[in-house]
Design an enzyme around this catalytic site. Structure first.
Site, PDB file in Angstrom:
ATOM      1  N   CYS A   2      -1.225  -7.762   5.124  1.00  0.00           N
ATOM      2  CA  CYS A   2      -0.256  -9.095   5.810  1.00  0.00           C
ATOM      3  C   CYS A   2       1.091  -9.237   5.269  1.00  0.00           C
ATOM      4  O   CYS A   2       1.167  -9.174   3.789  1.00  0.00           O
ATOM      5  CB  CYS A   2      -0.873 -10.493   5.047  1.00  0.00           C
ATOM      6  SG  CYS A   2      -2.669 -11.208   4.900  1.00  0.00           S
ATOM      7  N   ARG A  27       3.068  -2.091   8.198  1.00  0.00           N
ATOM      8  CA  ARG A  27       2.772  -2.520   7.225  1.00  0.00           C
ATOM      9  C   ARG A  27       0.785  -2.625   7.127  1.00  0.00           C
ATOM     10  O   ARG A  27      -0.715  -2.386   6.653  1.00  0.00           O
ATOM     11  CB  ARG A  27       2.291  -3.305   5.875  1.00  0.00           C
ATOM     12  CG  ARG A  27       4.115  -3.124   4.900  1.00  0.00           C
ATOM     13  CD  ARG A  27       4.408  -4.510   4.205  1.00  0.00           C
ATOM     14  NE  ARG A  27       3.759  -4.874   3.645  1.00  0.00           N
ATOM     15  CZ  ARG A  27       3.530  -5.263   2.718  1.00  0.00           C
ATOM     16  NH1 ARG A  27       4.741  -4.844   1.722  1.00  0.00           N
ATOM     17  NH2 ARG A  27       2.748  -5.746   1.285  1.00  0.00           N
ATOM     18  N   TRP A  74      -3.403  -9.636   8.346  1.00  0.00           N
ATOM     19  CA  TRP A  74      -4.233  -8.486   8.634  1.00  0.00           C
ATOM     20  C   TRP A  74      -5.382  -8.772   7.917  1.00  0.00           C
ATOM     21  O   TRP A  74      -5.747  -9.790   7.627  1.00  0.00           O
ATOM     22  CB  TRP A  74      -3.825  -7.297   7.276  1.00  0.00           C
ATOM     23  CG  TRP A  74      -4.850  -5.815   7.759  1.00  0.00           C
ATOM     24  CD1 TRP A  74      -4.297  -5.078   8.934  1.00  0.00           C
ATOM     25  CD2 TRP A  74      -5.340  -5.395   6.488  1.00  0.00           C
ATOM     26  NE1 TRP A  74      -5.010  -3.924   7.701  1.00  0.00           N
ATOM     27  CE2 TRP A  74      -6.615  -4.112   7.312  1.00  0.00           C
ATOM     28  CE3 TRP A  74      -6.480  -5.645   6.016  1.00  0.00           C
ATOM     29  CZ2 TRP A  74      -6.725  -3.358   7.080  1.00  0.00           C
ATOM     30  CZ3 TRP A  74      -7.561  -5.153   4.986  1.00  0.00           C
ATOM     31  CH2 TRP A  74      -7.751  -4.210   5.633  1.00  0.00           C
ATOM     32  N   ASN A 100      -0.309 -14.805   1.100  1.00  0.00           N
ATOM     33  CA  ASN A 100      -1.119 -13.296   1.160  1.00  0.00           C
ATOM     34  C   ASN A 100      -2.112 -13.178   0.265  1.00  0.00           C
ATOM     35  O   ASN A 100      -1.614 -14.138  -1.053  1.00  0.00           O
ATOM     36  CB  ASN A 100       0.245 -12.649   0.903  1.00  0.00           C
ATOM     37  CG  ASN A 100       1.132 -12.090   2.431  1.00  0.00           C
ATOM     38  OD1 ASN A 100       0.601 -12.251   3.146  1.00  0.00           O
ATOM     39  ND2 ASN A 100       1.839 -11.539   1.830  1.00  0.00           N
ATOM     40  N   GLY A 101      -2.858 -12.504  -0.005  1.00  0.00           N
ATOM     41  CA  GLY A 101      -4.194 -12.345  -0.800  1.00  0.00           C
ATOM     42  C   GLY A 101      -5.512 -13.010  -0.495  1.00  0.00           C
ATOM     43  O   GLY A 101      -5.177 -13.361   0.705  1.00  0.00           O
ATOM     44  N   GLU A 481      -6.559  15.827  -0.696  1.00  0.00           N
ATOM     45  CA  GLU A 481      -5.336  15.224  -0.391  1.00  0.00           C
ATOM     46  C   GLU A 481      -5.973  15.702   1.394  1.00  0.00           C
ATOM     47  O   GLU A 481      -5.559  14.907   2.066  1.00  0.00           O
ATOM     48  CB  GLU A 481      -4.548  15.652  -1.129  1.00  0.00           C
ATOM     49  CG  GLU A 481      -3.416  14.848  -0.232  1.00  0.00           C
ATOM     50  CD  GLU A 481      -3.490  13.328   0.512  1.00  0.00           C
ATOM     51  OE1 GLU A 481      -4.234  12.592   0.092  1.00  0.00           O
ATOM     52  OE2 GLU A 481      -2.038  13.204   1.200  1.00  0.00           O
ATOM     53  N   LYS A 485      -6.323  12.559   4.322  1.00  0.00           N
ATOM     54  CA  LYS A 485      -4.707  12.904   5.014  1.00  0.00           C
ATOM     55  C   LYS A 485      -5.784  12.680   7.013  1.00  0.00           C
ATOM     56  O   LYS A 485      -5.545  12.526   7.740  1.00  0.00           O
ATOM     57  CB  LYS A 485      -3.579  14.245   5.417  1.00  0.00           C
ATOM     58  CG  LYS A 485      -3.146  13.383   5.920  1.00  0.00           C
ATOM     59  CD  LYS A 485      -1.700  12.466   4.725  1.00  0.00           C
ATOM     60  CE  LYS A 485      -2.503  11.867   4.266  1.00  0.00           C
ATOM     61  NZ  LYS A 485      -2.108  11.220   2.904  1.00  0.00           N
ATOM     62  N   GLU A 488      -7.720  10.355   8.104  1.00  0.00           N
ATOM     63  CA  GLU A 488      -7.458   8.792   8.395  1.00  0.00           C
ATOM     64  C   GLU A 488      -6.164   8.333   9.679  1.00  0.00           C
ATOM     65  O   GLU A 488      -6.050   7.149  10.091  1.00  0.00           O
ATOM     66  CB  GLU A 488      -6.596   7.968   7.085  1.00  0.00           C
ATOM     67  CG  GLU A 488      -5.284   8.763   6.534  1.00  0.00           C
ATOM     68  CD  GLU A 488      -4.208   8.127   5.311  1.00  0.00           C
ATOM     69  OE1 GLU A 488      -3.941   9.101   4.633  1.00  0.00           O
ATOM     70  OE2 GLU A 488      -4.275   6.656   5.264  1.00  0.00           O
ATOM     71  N   HIS A 504     -23.529  24.299  -4.572  1.00  0.00           N
ATOM     72  CA  HIS A 504     -24.412  23.552  -4.289  1.00  0.00           C
ATOM     73  C   HIS A 504     -24.671  22.290  -3.231  1.00  0.00           C
ATOM     74  O   HIS A 504     -24.774  21.323  -4.237  1.00  0.00           O
ATOM     75  CB  HIS A 504     -23.873  22.795  -6.083  1.00  0.00           C
ATOM     76  CG  HIS A 504     -23.191  23.998  -7.096  1.00  0.00           C
ATOM     77  ND1 HIS A 504     -24.473  24.282  -7.494  1.00  0.00           N
ATOM     78  CD2 HIS A 504     -21.711  24.646  -7.235  1.00  0.00           C
ATOM     79  CE1 HIS A 504     -23.626  25.377  -8.971  1.00  0.00           C
ATOM     80  NE2 HIS A 504     -22.462  25.012  -8.352  1.00  0.00           N
ATOM     81  N   LYS A 603      -0.941  -0.023   4.906  1.00  0.00           N
ATOM     82  CA  LYS A 603       0.407   0.425   4.389  1.00  0.00           C
ATOM     83  C   LYS A 603      -0.461  -0.220   2.863  1.00  0.00           C
ATOM     84  O   LYS A 603       0.078   1.229   1.638  1.00  0.00           O
ATOM     85  CB  LYS A 603       1.484   0.428   4.790  1.00  0.00           C
ATOM     86  CG  LYS A 603       3.236   1.234   3.917  1.00  0.00           C
ATOM     87  CD  LYS A 603       2.458   2.663   4.495  1.00  0.00           C
ATOM     88  CE  LYS A 603       3.039   3.749   3.245  1.00  0.00           C
ATOM     89  NZ  LYS A 603       2.730   5.067   3.518  1.00  0.00           N
TER      90      LYS A 603
HETATM   91  O1  M6R Z   1       1.082   2.471  -2.507  1.00  0.00           O
HETATM   92  P1  M6R Z   1       0.120   3.152  -3.225  1.00  0.00           P
HETATM   93  O2  M6R Z   1       0.866   4.649  -2.956  1.00  0.00           O
HETATM   94  O3  M6R Z   1      -0.616   2.524  -4.703  1.00  0.00           O
HETATM   95  O4  M6R Z   1      -1.091   3.498  -2.719  1.00  0.00           O
HETATM   96  C1  M6R Z   1      -2.533   3.598  -2.748  1.00  0.00           C
HETATM   97  C2  M6R Z   1      -2.710   4.347  -1.290  1.00  0.00           C
HETATM   98  O5  M6R Z   1      -3.333   2.778  -0.716  1.00  0.00           O
HETATM   99  C3  M6R Z   1      -2.647   5.029  -0.457  1.00  0.00           C
HETATM  100  O6  M6R Z   1      -1.839   5.996  -1.301  1.00  0.00           O
HETATM  101  C4  M6R Z   1      -3.404   5.487   0.689  1.00  0.00           C
HETATM  102  O7  M6R Z   1      -3.989   6.069   0.146  1.00  0.00           O
HETATM  103  C5  M6R Z   1      -2.586   5.650   1.992  1.00  0.00           C
HETATM  104  N1  M6R Z   1      -3.228   5.428   3.088  1.00  0.00           N
HETATM  105  C6  M6R Z   1      -2.910   7.814   1.867  1.00  0.00           C
HETATM  106  O8  M6R Z   1      -2.496   8.391   3.284  1.00  0.00           O
END
Ligand code: M6R
Length: 608
Positions: A2, A27, A74, A100-101, A481, A485, A488, A504, A603
């Site tokens: 949000c 975001r 959101w 927000n929250g 990682e 990527k 997502e 394993h 975001k």
């Molecule tokens: O703003 P931050 O680095 O604390 O965010 C952490 C994660 O939410 C962020 O890295 C998320 O996993 C990304 N979408 C990955 O690409």
């Protein structure tokens, strides 16, 4: 997540608020709305869907208004409908709220208010706030008092903005564990949950702290802290923000633009810090705690998502270069764990946004332990940057795509610098690593130059449903990682594994339909990774490898190879990340997906 934007001053408020909401679109959100006060009347415009739709609706309004608050939602409590969109109001629309929250005890408050005759029209937790303020206002006819009383009843996390026809020339705001800044103009004030939303109007911002309640009029901003029971004149800070960096330029997507910023990101994170010729690394942000750092024998890194994987690279670096024991924990797990913690342990929080709720909660957990809290943060002035004792900024500039790319590059660069600064120049890796950090931008550019061939490979694999990512040593976090990527942005099921774990369990999944992405760059462990690739090939699994330039043997073993320049094992994750980011990006493009705003994601994750 949000977003909140507000304006009070002499200008027409709605266009400014809508423009602010547009700048927060990256975001992630699913509905948007605005409340304006005009001649003691309230106008609420809200709808499910994009801000562009809201903009069109607002443009049809004919009234003049100099006070407005807006919101992008959101969905958490209740689906993304117009009724659930913010602003929410009391029944006679005299008190309007954006939030927000999460209000954790909203159900109890709702039941109490319903018993008093209040009716609710949405499924949200937020709707209790305007009714609760209304409830208290009826007793005192004092909006500020009613707002403070309402806040005392709320449990959870909030950034709240309120406008009211009872007192039409003010905006009331409150903050608890959810960011809010007040932008200071000349005879006008701006409000936003992210400073980027006000940067086109002013670079002077007041950061609100937890339990702050601010009363904003066109002439001033007064802040009262509910916990300390005192009011203060807030001091504005000047933010260094280049709005050019937040625009797309000639790139089709922010994700691609940000991947291509890798060389500049490494340079900017190293500027004034890394001096290979003089054999020094200088981190100004840690100087104030240098004496304390001498007594640290253990570091716990807390982070989420990509920042967590950067932390895993940091674990290898800090242990090898600085000789300090490191443990990396997901912030969401750390905060609920009961583990022994001594003062010789430091907590290191890594976050791009500096606003991730779980990482903030992890820092809060150790607030009273007397341990040193350090931050590696990209967003200047963010909550984590301000709540840590010391820290190192990433200086990566604004990251707009939901998928974090350049922030990872900056975080790992900074972690290497911290490892060097805590290590001894006599370590045999000290000088080479320092030199490599200076040479890396050019090598990062070489990886980017191979983007067309990575695109071709990505297109070949875009139809697959599953992907395994494997690596050893420093390439193990790269595998984790890389898998994150891919999943997502492309929605392909992807798992990251330490290559040594194949036998394993994961090997059972392998057949001709299940491809593997192998991080197989030069290292002392390369032969072992070869063995794992052989095992996969023996089961007909297709393999894409990332290998070091000059490795001809691997081309015979694997189906496709992405070559990256030779670098130290310690800096391989940086170059590998660029390759995996491009691979994920081009698969998402081939599948015609919304690369910058993947479904269901936001975001900045500002709620638990
Ligand atoms: O703003 P931050 O680095 O604390 O965010 C952490 C994660 O939410 C962020 O890295 C998320 O996993 C990304 N979408 C990955 O690409």
């Amino acid at each position: 997540m949000c977003g909140i934007v507000g304006y009070i001053g002499k200008q027409q408020a709605a266009p400014i608020v809508v423009a602010g909401l547009e700048s927060l679109e990256y975001r992630g959100y699913d509905s948007a709305g605005i409340a304006e006060i005009s001649d003691s009347s309230a106008f609420i415009t809200k709808q499910a869907g994009r801000v562009s739709g809201l903009k069109d609706s607002v443009a049809k309004n004919t009234h003049t208004s100099h006070v407005a608050i807006g919101h992008t939602r959101w969905a958490t409590h209740g689906s993304p409908t117009t009724a659930n969109a913010h602003p929410h109001s009391n029944t006679d629309q005299t008190i309007m709220v954006v939030h927000n929250g999460i209000i954790e005890n909203f159900q109890a408050i709702k039941t109490k208010l319903q018993a008093e005759g209040y009716t609710f029209v949405s499924q949200t937790d937020t709707e209790v706030i305007p009714h609760l303020i209304d409830y208290y206002y009826r007793a005192s006819n004092d909006l500020t008092l009613a707002f403070r009383q309402a806040l005392q009843d709320l449990q959870g996390a909030y950034g709240i903005a309120v406008v009211s026809t009872h007192e039409p020339n003010k905006i009331l705001v409150a903050r608890l564990s959810s960011p809010l800044v007040v932008g200071v103009g000349k005879g006008e004030y701006f409000l936003a949950s992210d400073p980027s939303a006000v940067m086109d109007y002013t670079k002077e911002v007041i950061f609100l702290n937890d339990f702050d309640v601010a009363t904003i009029t066109a002439d001033g901003c007064v802040v009262h802290n509910l916990k300390q029971e005192k009011s203060s004149k807030p001091v504005a800070e000047l933010l260094d923000y280049d709005s050019q960096q937040a625009s797309l330029g000639d790139f089709p997507h922010f994700m691609l633009k940000e991947i291509f910023e890798a060389p500049a990101t490494i340079r900017s994170a190293s500027l004034g810090r890394v001096k290979a010729a003089e054999n020094i690394v200088k981190l100004g942000g840690l100087e104030s705690v240098i004496a304390q750092l001498k007594y640290i024998d253990r570091i716990v890194i807390v982070a989420c998502g990509t920042s967590y994987y950067a932390g895993l690279v940091g674990e290898y670096l800090l242990e090898e270069i600085a000789g300090i024991a490191v443990e990396v924990q997901l912030a969401s797990e750390f905060k609920y764990r009961n583990e022994p913690f001594s003062r010789s342990t430091a907590l290191l929080a890594i976050s791009q946004s500096g606003e991730t709720a779980d990482t903030i909660a992890a820092l809060k957990k150790v607030e009273d332990y007397g341990v040193l809290r350090i931050g590696i943060v990209n967003a200047t002035g963010s909550t984590i940057a301000r709540m840590t004792d010391a820290g190192v900024y990433c200086h990566a500039g604004p990251e707009q795509a939901v998928a974090s790319t350049k922030a990872f590059i900056a975080q790992v660069t900074v972690l290497a610098q911290i490892a060097l600064s805590l290590g001894s120049p006599s370590n045999k890796l000290f000088k080479p690593l320092l030199q490599e950090l200076e040479d890396l931008p050019a090598k990062a550019q070489q990886v980017l130059d191979t983007a067309p061939s990575i695109k071709k490979i990505a297109e070949k694999y875009a139809h697959h449903r599953d992907f395994l990512f494997i690596g050893r040593g420093y390439s193990f976090p790269s595998a984790l990682e890389g898998a994150l990527k891919l999943k997502e942005v492309s929605y392909i099921h992807a798992e990251g594994y330490a290559a040594g774990e194949m036998k394993h369990g994961p090997l059972a999944m392998i057949d001709e339909h299940f491809p593997t992405f192998a991080l197989a760059t030069d290292s002392v462990l390369l032969d072992k990774t070869y063995s794992n690739i052989e095992e996969i090939k023996a089961r007909k699994g297709p393999v894409v490898a990332v290998a070091t330039v000059g490795n001809k043997a691997i081309a015979k073993l694997c189906d496709d190879v992405i070559y990256i320049p030779a670098t130290l094992a310690q800096t391989q994750p940086l170059l590998e990340a660029i390759a995996t980011q491009l691979f994920a990006y081009y698969i998402a493009v081939a599948k015609d997906l919304n690369v910058d705003r993947p479904r269901n994601l936001a975001k900045s994750v500002t709620v638990e």
